[in-house]
Motif scaffolding. Structure first.
Motif, PDB file in Angstrom:
ATOM      1  N   MET A 268      -4.990 -40.987  25.280  1.00  0.00           N
ATOM      2  CA  MET A 268      -4.701 -41.746  26.494  1.00  0.00           C
ATOM      3  C   MET A 268      -3.477 -41.748  26.835  1.00  0.00           C
ATOM      4  SD  MET A 268      -5.779 -45.822  26.443  1.00  0.00           S
ATOM      5  CE  MET A 268      -5.873 -46.706  27.777  1.00  0.00           C
ATOM      6  N   ASN A 269      -2.621 -41.745  26.091  1.00  0.00           N
ATOM      7  CA  ASN A 269      -1.059 -41.605  26.406  1.00  0.00           C
ATOM      8  C   ASN A 269      -0.721 -40.392  27.138  1.00  0.00           C
ATOM      9  OD1 ASN A 269      -0.483 -44.136  25.390  1.00  0.00           O
ATOM     10  ND2 ASN A 269       0.223 -43.116  23.384  1.00  0.00           N
ATOM     11  N   LYS A 270      -1.380 -39.225  26.758  1.00  0.00           N
ATOM     12  CA  LYS A 270      -1.097 -37.925  27.436  1.00  0.00           C
ATOM     13  C   LYS A 270      -1.569 -38.183  28.831  1.00  0.00           C
ATOM     14  CE  LYS A 270      -2.606 -33.036  27.714  1.00  0.00           C
ATOM     15  NZ  LYS A 270      -3.163 -32.109  26.926  1.00  0.00           N
ATOM     16  N   TYR A 271      -2.719 -38.542  29.270  1.00  0.00           N
ATOM     17  CA  TYR A 271      -3.245 -38.726  30.582  1.00  0.00           C
ATOM     18  C   TYR A 271      -2.867 -40.142  31.641  1.00  0.00           C
ATOM     19  CZ  TYR A 271      -5.753 -34.477  29.465  1.00  0.00           C
ATOM     20  OH  TYR A 271      -6.346 -33.341  28.999  1.00  0.00           O
ATOM     21  N   GLU A 272      -2.511 -40.809  30.644  1.00  0.00           N
ATOM     22  CA  GLU A 272      -1.636 -42.017  31.584  1.00  0.00           C
ATOM     23  C   GLU A 272      -0.189 -41.819  31.850  1.00  0.00           C
ATOM     24  OE1 GLU A 272      -2.877 -44.766  32.502  1.00  0.00           O
ATOM     25  OE2 GLU A 272      -4.793 -44.696  32.240  1.00  0.00           O
TER      26      GLU A 272
END
Length: 209
Positions: free
Chosen positions: A122-126
């Motif tokens: 999630m952190n990668k794509y957010e």
């Protein structure tokens, strides 16, 4: 993956970078002689040895996950049609593309391991969002419920194969013309293939007329 020697790509670091850039893969497994496939984002570990991800618990593919069974993940990059009219000789048209196949053994993960996998993904794509959302910003109750609806997994990579089919088997005149023609197109894939071919130019033709 069948790859003629012209198109083989063996730089491990570059292959890992490719997976990170093109992380939406196709997970393929087998159960009772039946092939199953799911299109999902996956996260490559820092050391490049493992892939993690998750699928819906409603997806029956997770029932094929056994540590003794091999799975395949396909990562596709840019691809584009190459017209034979761009050559300085008669030949058939073709397709240029970049792709990686990752083979490995798979096991399910739960608890903290699943939570961390979800958080990293999630952190990668957010991170490029104007108002990024993190797993940590969501309520524990919501996260617990979400985790109950998925099956997390970890793949230990046993083999990587990469193909960069970028007209390496063409002469310099045809190669340069392919780049020229690709740049006339307006789609992103053609532009990316043209840039990749330009990057390879010196190694292919340095010192050659």
């Amino acid at each position: 993956m069948y790859t003629p020697k012209y198109f083989q790509h063996t730089d491990t670091t570059a292959i890992q970078d490719f997976i990170r850039e093109h992380g939406f893969g196709i997970l393929i497994s087998q159960k009772d002689g039946n092939l199953m496939a799911t299109h999902i984002p996956l996260e490559l570990s820092e050391d490049g040895n493992k892939l993690t991800g998750h699928i819906s618990k409603a997806n029956p593919q997770w029932k094929s996950f056994t540590e003794s069974g091999e799975v395949l993940v396909i990562f596709n990059g840019p691809h584009t049609y190459i017209s034979s009219s761009w050559y300085n000789h008669k030949n058939v048209p073709t397709w240029n593309y970049m792709a990686v196949h990752a083979y490995g053994t798979i096991r399910t993960i739960e608890g903290e391991a699943l939570f961390q996998s979800l958080a990293h993904l999630m952190n990668k794509y957010e991170r490029d969002s104007m108002h990024p959302v993190t797993v940590e910003s969501l309520s524990a109750e919501y996260i617990t419920k979400a985790m109950q609806g998925v099956v997390g997994f970890e793949i230990v990579i046993t083999k990587l194969e990469a193909t960069h089919k970028l007209s390496q088997n063409r002469d310099r005149e045809s190669y340069d013309n392919i780049i020229h023609e690709l740049k006339k197109r307006e789609d992103a894939d053609s532009a990316q293939i043209a840039r990749a071919m330009e990057k390879n130019h010196n190694s292919l033709f340095n010192g050659k007329s």
